[in-house]
Design an enzyme around this catalytic site. Structure first.
Site, PDB file in Angstrom:
ATOM      1  N   GLU A   7      -4.001   3.952  -8.315  1.00  0.00           N
ATOM      2  CA  GLU A   7      -5.112   4.687  -8.349  1.00  0.00           C
ATOM      3  C   GLU A   7      -5.360   5.617  -8.498  1.00  0.00           C
ATOM      4  OE1 GLU A   7      -8.495   5.953  -4.385  1.00  0.00           O
ATOM      5  OE2 GLU A   7      -6.811   5.090  -4.123  1.00  0.00           O
ATOM      6  N   HIS A  36      -1.854  10.607  -2.215  1.00  0.00           N
ATOM      7  CA  HIS A  36      -3.553  10.659  -1.963  1.00  0.00           C
ATOM      8  C   HIS A  36      -4.186  12.239  -1.440  1.00  0.00           C
ATOM      9  CE1 HIS A  36      -6.287   9.808   1.122  1.00  0.00           C
ATOM     10  NE2 HIS A  36      -5.912   8.508   0.798  1.00  0.00           N
ATOM     11  N   HIS A  83       1.032  -1.109   0.230  1.00  0.00           N
ATOM     12  CA  HIS A  83       0.411  -0.215  -0.046  1.00  0.00           C
ATOM     13  C   HIS A  83       0.781   1.022  -0.271  1.00  0.00           C
ATOM     14  CE1 HIS A  83      -2.969   2.047   1.967  1.00  0.00           C
ATOM     15  NE2 HIS A  83      -3.432   2.251   0.826  1.00  0.00           N
ATOM     16  N   ASP A 110      -1.426   6.867  -5.459  1.00  0.00           N
ATOM     17  CA  ASP A 110      -2.481   7.111  -5.893  1.00  0.00           C
ATOM     18  C   ASP A 110      -1.762   8.193  -6.852  1.00  0.00           C
ATOM     19  OD1 ASP A 110      -4.489   6.840  -3.628  1.00  0.00           O
ATOM     20  OD2 ASP A 110      -2.502   6.856  -2.249  1.00  0.00           O
ATOM     21  N   GLU A 138       0.847  -0.161  -4.748  1.00  0.00           N
ATOM     22  CA  GLU A 138      -0.332   0.743  -4.851  1.00  0.00           C
ATOM     23  C   GLU A 138       0.134   1.914  -4.544  1.00  0.00           C
ATOM     24  OE1 GLU A 138      -4.049   2.925  -3.460  1.00  0.00           O
ATOM     25  OE2 GLU A 138      -2.041   2.051  -2.471  1.00  0.00           O
TER      26      GLU A 138
END
Length: 245
Positions: free
Chosen positions: A118, A58, A16, A45, A43
């Protein structure tokens, strides 16, 4: 949709924001640490600067993870690139910068790693962000293409219009009414839901819809075991020093 026939090409464990909480999130230092712990998928952002640079962050605002202030989308990339994105986490990471998505893709390509991007648009910036992220991803060449995902159906639709061949995942906090139709309309290959949203019923629904099933953010042993037992295809975790990929 029918059940997926092709093997799922991505690792089960996904780090993450690069390395969970062990390093300043969404920085190259975090990716390097996650890689050192054996992770080969990350992962992150991705959002846009005022002048259209795709970079990692994020939050909509800068205060939590940088020494900047205000809405990130209002800043040009030249200003964002000068911010310290590591000192908040600890002095050893002082001087870490906000990376561009292109830099992170280069990191992954050099180390044969995979990525879940993301799409994280600022409010009102969904279409522009979806398009630009898809353009950056489509410009790269990977044996296994990055998986893009978003809570924003508008951002995913914009990404699909630019790069329809790239795999997409619908992010969900809960399985709201109509989610299967949304995933189908967006051409998604996966649904990525909050851990507690996964039950035997929702796992069966997603499987029947032909969607791969991933969960965020799996940090508890018992929860990870429960999700494994449901047959999920991937878990996103902060605990890269605990779960062995």
């Amino acid at each position: 949709m029918s059940a997926p026939a092709a093997p799922w090409p991505y690792p089960f464990w996904i780090a993450h924001r690069g390395a969970g909480r062990l390093a300043p999130e969404n920085t190259l230092a975090a990716f390097a640490l996650g890689h050192a712990h054996g992770y080969r998928m990350f992962e992150c952002d991705a959002r846009l600067s005022a002048d259209g640079e795709v970079f990692l962050l994020h939050d909509d605002r800068l205060e939590r993870t940088t020494d900047g202030r205000g809405e990130a989308v209002e800043q040009p990339w030249a200003a964002l690139a000068r911010l310290d994105a590591g000192a908040w986490h600890g002095p050893r990471h002082a001087g870490q910068r906000l990376p561009t998505l292109a830099q992170v893709l280069a990191f992954c390509r050099e180390r044969d790693c995979m990525l879940n991007v993301e799409i994280k648009p600022a409010p009102g910036d969904e279409v522009r962000t979806g398009r630009r992220v898809a353009q950056v991803l489509a410009a790269e060449s990977f044996a296994t293409p990055p998986l893009s995902s978003s809570f924003s159906t508008a951002a995913l639709a914009a990404a699909a219009a630019v790069a329809p061949a790239l795999p997409r995942g619908l992010l969900l906090e809960t399985f709201r009414a109509g989610w299967e139709d949304e995933a189908r309309a967006l051409g998604c290959v996966a649904v990525i839901a909050e851990c507690a949203a996964w039950t035997p019923e929702t796992a069966a629904q997603a499987s029947a819809a032909g969607l791969r099933r991933l969960a965020y953010t799996a940090n508890d042993d018992a929860e990870a075991q429960r999700l494994r037992a449901l047959g999920l295809d991937g878990l996103i975790t902060d605990r890269v020093d605990h779960f062995r990929p």
